[in-house]
Design a protein around this motif. Structure first.
Motif, PDB file in Angstrom:
ATOM      1  N   ASP A  14       0.821  -1.213   0.000  1.00 26.19           N
ATOM      2  CA  ASP A  14       0.000   0.000   0.000  1.00 26.19           C
ATOM      3  C   ASP A  14       0.854   1.261   0.000  1.00 26.19           C
ATOM      4  N   ALA A  15       2.102   1.170   0.465  1.00 21.91           N
ATOM      5  CA  ALA A  15       2.973   2.340   0.506  1.00 21.91           C
ATOM      6  C   ALA A  15       3.483   2.730  -0.868  1.00 21.91           C
ATOM      7  N   LEU A  16       3.379   1.826  -1.856  1.00 22.95           N
ATOM      8  CA  LEU A  16       3.846   2.140  -3.202  1.00 22.95           C
ATOM      9  C   LEU A  16       2.932   3.180  -3.852  1.00 22.95           C
ATOM     10  N   LEU A  17       3.532   4.056  -4.639  1.00 23.93           N
ATOM     11  CA  LEU A  17       2.774   5.102  -5.315  1.00 23.93           C
ATOM     12  C   LEU A  17       2.197   4.581  -6.626  1.00 23.93           C
ATOM     13  N   PRO A  18       0.990   4.954  -6.978  1.00 31.91           N
ATOM     14  CA  PRO A  18       0.425   4.544  -8.279  1.00 31.91           C
ATOM     15  C   PRO A  18       1.086   5.294  -9.418  1.00 31.91           C
ATOM     16  N   ASP A  19       1.020   4.742 -10.591  1.00 31.82           N
ATOM     17  CA  ASP A  19       1.589   5.366 -11.772  1.00 31.82           C
ATOM     18  C   ASP A  19       0.616   6.406 -12.295  1.00 31.82           C
ATOM     19  N   ALA A  20       1.033   7.679 -12.248  1.00 30.16           N
ATOM     20  CA  ALA A  20       0.168   8.784 -12.694  1.00 30.16           C
ATOM     21  C   ALA A  20       0.819   9.592 -13.804  1.00 30.16           C
ATOM     22  N   SER A  21       1.709   8.967 -14.561  1.00 26.82           N
ATOM     23  CA  SER A  21       2.449   9.697 -15.588  1.00 26.82           C
ATOM     24  C   SER A  21       1.552  10.175 -16.721  1.00 26.82           C
ATOM     25  N   SER A  22       0.470   9.452 -17.023  1.00 26.88           N
ATOM     26  CA  SER A  22      -0.393   9.838 -18.132  1.00 26.88           C
ATOM     27  C   SER A  22      -1.131  11.146 -17.850  1.00 26.88           C
ATOM     28  N   SER A  23      -1.683  11.270 -16.642  1.00 30.32           N
ATOM     29  CA  SER A  23      -2.401  12.500 -16.299  1.00 30.32           C
ATOM     30  C   SER A  23      -1.471  13.621 -15.869  1.00 30.32           C
ATOM     31  N   ARG A  24      -0.259  13.285 -15.498  1.00 28.50           N
ATOM     32  CA  ARG A  24       0.683  14.287 -15.010  1.00 28.50           C
ATOM     33  C   ARG A  24       1.124  15.223 -16.129  1.00 28.50           C
ATOM     34  N   ALA A  25       1.269  14.694 -17.346  1.00 22.42           N
ATOM     35  CA  ALA A  25       1.750  15.523 -18.449  1.00 22.42           C
ATOM     36  C   ALA A  25       0.787  16.655 -18.765  1.00 22.42           C
ATOM     37  N   LYS A  26      -0.514  16.462 -18.541  1.00 21.20           N
ATOM     38  CA  LYS A  26      -1.498  17.488 -18.835  1.00 21.20           C
ATOM     39  C   LYS A  26      -1.706  18.456 -17.678  1.00 21.20           C
ATOM     40  N   GLY A  27      -1.342  18.052 -16.470  1.00 24.35           N
ATOM     41  CA  GLY A  27      -1.640  18.886 -15.316  1.00 24.35           C
ATOM     42  C   GLY A  27      -0.494  19.741 -14.820  1.00 24.35           C
ATOM     43  N   LEU A  28       0.656  19.699 -15.481  1.00 26.98           N
ATOM     44  CA  LEU A  28       1.795  20.482 -15.020  1.00 26.98           C
ATOM     45  C   LEU A  28       1.562  21.966 -15.252  1.00 26.98           C
ATOM     46  N   ARG A  29       1.903  22.773 -14.256  1.00 26.15           N
ATOM     47  CA  ARG A  29       1.797  24.222 -14.373  1.00 26.15           C
ATOM     48  C   ARG A  29       3.154  24.774 -14.792  1.00 26.15           C
ATOM     49  N   LEU A  30       3.184  25.428 -15.924  1.00 32.88           N
ATOM     50  CA  LEU A  30       4.429  25.982 -16.457  1.00 32.88           C
ATOM     51  C   LEU A  30       4.533  27.473 -16.208  1.00 32.88           C
ATOM     52  N   GLU A  31       3.704  27.971 -15.295  1.00 33.80           N
ATOM     53  CA  GLU A  31       3.781  29.356 -14.839  1.00 33.80           C
ATOM     54  C   GLU A  31       3.629  29.383 -13.329  1.00 33.80           C
ATOM     55  N   LEU A  32       4.412  30.212 -12.678  1.00 33.86           N
ATOM     56  CA  LEU A  32       4.257  30.387 -11.242  1.00 33.86           C
ATOM     57  C   LEU A  32       2.962  31.159 -10.955  1.00 33.86           C
ATOM     58  N   PRO A  33       2.360  30.947  -9.802  1.00 32.87           N
ATOM     59  CA  PRO A  33       1.105  31.667  -9.496  1.00 32.87           C
ATOM     60  C   PRO A  33       1.239  33.179  -9.592  1.00 32.87           C
ATOM     61  N   SER A  34       2.359  33.730  -9.140  1.00 39.76           N
ATOM     62  CA  SER A  34       2.542  35.180  -9.224  1.00 39.76           C
ATOM     63  C   SER A  34       2.672  35.639 -10.672  1.00 39.76           C
ATOM     64  N   ASP A  35       3.351  34.839 -11.518  1.00 42.57           N
ATOM     65  CA  ASP A  35       3.462  35.197 -12.933  1.00 42.57           C
ATOM     66  C   ASP A  35       2.112  35.128 -13.627  1.00 42.57           C
ATOM     67  N   ARG A  36       1.300  34.147 -13.263  1.00 43.38           N
ATOM     68  CA  ARG A  36      -0.033  34.044 -13.860  1.00 43.38           C
ATOM     69  C   ARG A  36      -0.900  35.241 -13.464  1.00 43.38           C
ATOM     70  N   LEU A  37      -0.770  35.665 -12.214  1.00 42.83           N
ATOM     71  CA  LEU A  37      -1.518  36.843 -11.761  1.00 42.83           C
ATOM     72  C   LEU A  37      -1.061  38.096 -12.504  1.00 42.83           C
ATOM     73  N   LEU A  38       0.247  38.238 -12.685  1.00 42.58           N
ATOM     74  CA  LEU A  38       0.774  39.392 -13.412  1.00 42.58           C
ATOM     75  C   LEU A  38       0.260  39.416 -14.850  1.00 42.58           C
ATOM     76  N   LYS A  39       0.270  38.269 -15.506  1.00 52.96           N
ATOM     77  CA  LYS A  39      -0.216  38.219 -16.888  1.00 52.96           C
ATOM     78  C   LYS A  39      -1.691  38.593 -16.953  1.00 52.96           C
ATOM     79  N   PHE A  40      -2.480  38.084 -16.018  1.00 54.62           N
ATOM     80  CA  PHE A  40      -3.917  38.358 -16.033  1.00 54.62           C
ATOM     81  C   PHE A  40      -4.196  39.845 -15.829  1.00 54.62           C
ATOM     82  N   VAL A  41      -3.476  40.487 -14.907  1.00 55.31           N
ATOM     83  CA  VAL A  41      -3.750  41.885 -14.591  1.00 55.31           C
ATOM     84  C   VAL A  41      -3.168  42.819 -15.648  1.00 55.31           C
ATOM     85  N   THR A  42      -1.905  42.609 -16.016  1.00 56.41           N
ATOM     86  CA  THR A  42      -1.254  43.536 -16.946  1.00 56.41           C
ATOM     87  C   THR A  42      -1.873  43.500 -18.337  1.00 56.41           C
TER      88      THR A  42
END
Length: 383
Positions: A14-42
């Protein structure tokens, strides 16, 4: 004994982690939260205010009101408004009585200049998206996958150790072999550790990230200076004197030389400019803070992963100058901590180690798993 062995096997599985590589590729955030806020406001703020200005222009009709002579017909008054709006030149006199002219065209192009500002504010995001985001995406996928696999390998190693220990007739010899393997770094993860070390000597991501923030800072400062220039030169003059004695009307005696006009939209443009300028001034410290994040290491994440055996990027003092790609990757790993399943497990183990009376019994996640699997009765104390 079979019941306890079976319970230990279930616990370790039960301590082993499940394989989540398929969904991980789509869920990665390539912007920091502060950068995303700056883009939205500016980008979003000038577009929103310009849309309001255009909506008012379409609903209110004419943006200028000129006080034509009483002998003008309706068509002549409409022509006066159109001609003065097309020219937007103020005719006046200086202190010595000499005629001077002042162009007010900046007011006419002000909404379109805000559109240009929004495009400029979007350029740093495009630079990051097409220059750095693809490489960062690959780095994050590999590192997150390897960190989770390293945790799984540690759990599987405990499963193997448990089977060997159960089949061994001399438990002390088994633990001596385990301690020798730890000293000789048989449990290390050379691919992951060397990859992180390689990223420590690379500077492509950090250069693009600094360039992105410098461009954004430059555009913010330029926009604020542009708005200050408008306020000092134009945005305090809502009334001006217009001359329509041009072309065919130049020789007409009944047409006055100057006609007073008033800009109907003046107050709206003042509010828009003050709003944009105030928000952009407040965002400048946020941009500076984002850039200064690279001046120090985020050691919290890697310190947790030192619970993995032979993973000692920090203890071996391999982290030198923080201005490199590894520090950028660590910032984005922190932003994608939800995709890093092993972090929560190791963080819990690290907290339990700090709360344990005999902390020397738990050096790595393998030590913690051996305690849970019931091997603590024969496990020697670490010196």
């Amino acid at each position: 004994m079979s019941l306890s062995h079976t319970a230990a096997e279930y616990m370790l599985s039960d301590a082993l982690l499940p394989d989540a590589s398929s969904s991980r590729a789509k869920g990665l955030r390539l912007e920091l939260p502060s950068d995303r806020l700056l883009k939205f406001v500016t980008v979003g703020l000038p577009l929103f205010l310009v849309s309001l200005a255009f909506a008012r222009e379409f609903s209110a009709g004419s943006q200028i009101s000129c006080f034509s002579p009483t002998n003008f017909t309706g068509k002549q008054s409409a022509y006066t408004d159109t001609a003065c709006w097309d020219s937007l030149i103020h005719h006046g006199f200086d202190a010595e009585g000499r005629a001077i002219t002042k162009s007010l065209w900046a007011l006419k192009v002000f909404p379109y200049s805000l559109l240009v500002v929004a495009v400029l504010m979007y350029l740093p995001y495009l630079l990051w998206r097409y220059s750095a985001a693809p490489a960062l995406h690959c780095d994050l996928l590999f590192i997150i996958d390897e960190l989770d696999k390293s945790y799984n390998r540690s759990v599987r190693l405990v499963q193997h150790m448990k089977k060997i220990q159960q089949a061994s007739d001399e438990p002390e010899q088994f633990w001596e072999e385990y301690e020798r393997a730890r000293r000789e770094r048989y449990f290390e993860f050379p691919l992951l550790e060397r990859y992180l070390t390689c990223k420590q000597h690379a500077h492509a991501l950090v250069s693009i990230y600094i360039l992105r923030n410098l461009l954004l800072l430059l555009f913010l400062a330029a926009t604020c200076l542009y708005l200050v220039f408008l306020h000092l030169n134009i945005f305090f003059q809502d009334e001006f004197s217009c001359s329509i004695k041009t072309g065919l009307l130049q020789e007409e005696p009944h047409i006055p030389s100057l006609i007073p006009c008033k800009l109907v939209f003046f107050s709206v443009f003042q509010i828009i400019s003050v709003s944009v300028g105030s928000v952009y001034v407040l965002l400048i410290p946020v941009v500076i803070y984002n850039a200064l994040q690279l001046c120090q290491w985020d050691k919290g994440l890697l310190s947790v992963y030192e619970m993995l055996p032979a993973f000692d990027l920090l203890s071996r003092r391999m982290l030198t100058c923080p201005l490199n790609d590894l520090n950028v990757i660590l910032l984005f790993l922190r932003a994608n901590i939800s995709e890093l399943t092993s972090f929560s497990r190791l963080n819990a183990v690290s907290a339990l180690r700090d709360a344990t009376a005999n902390k020397e019994d738990i050096d790595t996640v393998i030590d913690f798993m051996t305690l849970l699997a019931g091997l603590e009765t024969t496990k020697p104390k670490h010196q």
